[in-house]
Design an enzyme around this catalytic site. Structure first.
Site, short mmCIF file in Angstrom:
data_model
loop_
_atom_site.label_atom_id
_atom_site.label_comp_id
_atom_site.label_asym_id
_atom_site.label_seq_id
_atom_site.Cartn_x
_atom_site.Cartn_y
_atom_site.Cartn_z
N ASP A 75 47.98 13.97 -43.22
CA ASP A 75 49.36 13.50 -43.08
C ASP A 75 49.42 12.23 -42.24
O ASP A 75 48.67 12.08 -41.27
CB ASP A 75 50.20 14.61 -42.43
CG ASP A 75 51.69 14.34 -42.55
OD1 ASP A 75 52.08 13.48 -43.37
OD2 ASP A 75 52.46 14.98 -41.82
N ASN A 112 54.58 16.34 -54.23
CA ASN A 112 54.41 14.88 -54.18
C ASN A 112 54.84 14.18 -55.47
O ASN A 112 55.07 12.96 -55.47
CB ASN A 112 52.97 14.50 -53.86
CG ASN A 112 52.60 14.70 -52.40
OD1 ASN A 112 51.42 14.80 -52.06
ND2 ASN A 112 53.60 14.76 -51.53
#
Length: 275
Positions: free
Chosen positions: A18, A66
Site C-alpha cells: 500500500d 481495484n
C-alpha cells in the site's frame, strides 16, 4: 537490529503493498509513477525472501476492488504487471522460483495472460521458493467461490454436507495452496487486511508500517521478520491443525540468524544472481 537472537523464520509471508499513489502525489507525480516505483520494491523484497530462505511470498498486487479505479490507472497497472513479468522471467526461472497466481485471472487483459500463463507453466516444477501474485483477488470472493463448489457437490450427492469442515474448505482455497501465512505485512500506515487472505490469516502475525510501499527496503523487511521472531507462537500449532493449515516454522536456533546476516551482507554489496 539484533539479528543474533533471531529464532525462526516465517515460512510464508503475505504483503499488502500500500502507498504507491500517495508516494507519487507527495512528489507531484501521476499515480502511475508510484506504481512503477512500487515494482522496484517488489524486486527488492522477492530477492530478500529468497536470500533468507522464506518458502513462499504472496503479494497483494491487484484486488478485485481495484477494477473500480479510473481506467487509465488500471491500464497503467496492467502494463506494469506485464512489464514486470517479462523483465523478471529470467531471474524467476534461473533462481528456481515457482510463480503462481491467485484470484479471478480470467479478468486480466490478454496481454497480461499471454505472459503470465507461460511463466507459471515454465516455473511450475521450481522448488526453491514460491512467489504468489494475488491478481483480481478478494478473500471474500475466494471463500464464496469455494462454498459454491462445496454446495454444488453436496446437491449432486457427491459430498455429505456433514463432512464439510475447516480443512475441507481450506483445501478449496487457492490462496492456501502455499500454506497459511505466518506473517502479513502492510505498508502505508493503514491497519487492516482489506480482503486479503482472510481465511488463512486466522493465526498470522500482523505487522504494520507507515512506510509507503515504494520506499519499503530490505531493512524494513528484516525488521518485520525480527519482530515476528520475537513473538510467542507456542499455543498456535494445535489451533491451526483444526483448520488444515501448516504448523508454524520451527525454532532453528542459529541458522535463521545466519541467513539474516547473509541477506544483509548481500543487500549491502549487491547480488549478481538476481532474484
Amino acid at each position: 537490529m539484533n539479528l543474533v537472537e533471531a529464532r525462526n523464520l516465517p515460512r510464508h509471508v503475505g504483503i499488502i503493498m500500500d502507498g504507491n499513489g500517495r508516494w507519487a502525489e507527495l512528489r507531484g507525480e501521476p499515480r502511475e509513477a508510484g506504481h512503477k516505483a512500487g515494482s522496484a520494491a517488489v524486486r527488492r523484497i522477492v530477492r530478500a525472501c529468497r536470500r533468507l530462505g522464506v518458502d513462499a511470498l504472496t503479494l497483494y498486487a491487484f484486488s478485485e476492488q481495484n477494477w473500480a479505479r479510473p481506467p487509465s490507472e488500471v491500464d497503467a497497472l496492467m502494463g506494469l504487471l506485464r512489464e514486470f513479468l517479462m523483465s523478471e522471467r529470467g531471474e524467476i526461472l534461473n533462481n528456481d522460483i515457482r510463480l503462481v497466481a491467485i484470484g479471478d485471472i480470467s479478468r486480466l487483459p490478454e496481454g497480461v495472460r499471454e505472459v503470465l500463463d507461460p511463466l507459471r507453466k515454465a516455473s511450475s516444477s521450481n522448488a526453491k521458493m514460491t512467489l504468489a501474485l494475488a491478481l483480481s483477488y478478494g478473500a471474500r470472493e475466494e471463500i464464496a467461490a469455494a462454498a459454491r463448489e462445496l454446495a454444488k457437490e453436496a446437491v449432486a450427492g457427491r459430498l455429505d454436507p456433514e463432512s464439510i469442515d475447516g480443512a475441507l474448505l481450506a483445501a478449496r482455497l487457492p490462496s492456501l495452496s502455499v500454506g497459511e501465512p505466518d506473517l502479513i505485512i502492510r505498508t502505508g500506515g493503514e491497519q487492516r487486511l482489506s480482503n486479503f487472505l482472510l481465511y488463512g490469516a486466522a493465526y498470522a502475525e500482523l505487522s504494520f508500517t507507515e512506510r509507503l510501499w515504494p520506499d519499503f527496503t530490505e531493512d524494513d523487511f528484516f525488521a518485520a521478520i525480527a519482530a515476528y521472531q520475537q513473538r510467542d507462537r507456542g499455543v498456535e500449532p494445535a489451533l491451526r491443525a483444526e483448520g488444515g493449515g501448516r504448523e508454524p516454522a520451527r525454532a532453528d536456533g542459529a541458522l535463521p540468524a545466519d541467513r539474516l546476516r547473509r541477506a544483509r551482507e548481500l543487500s549491502a554489496h549487491g547480488s549478481r544472481t538476481g532474484v
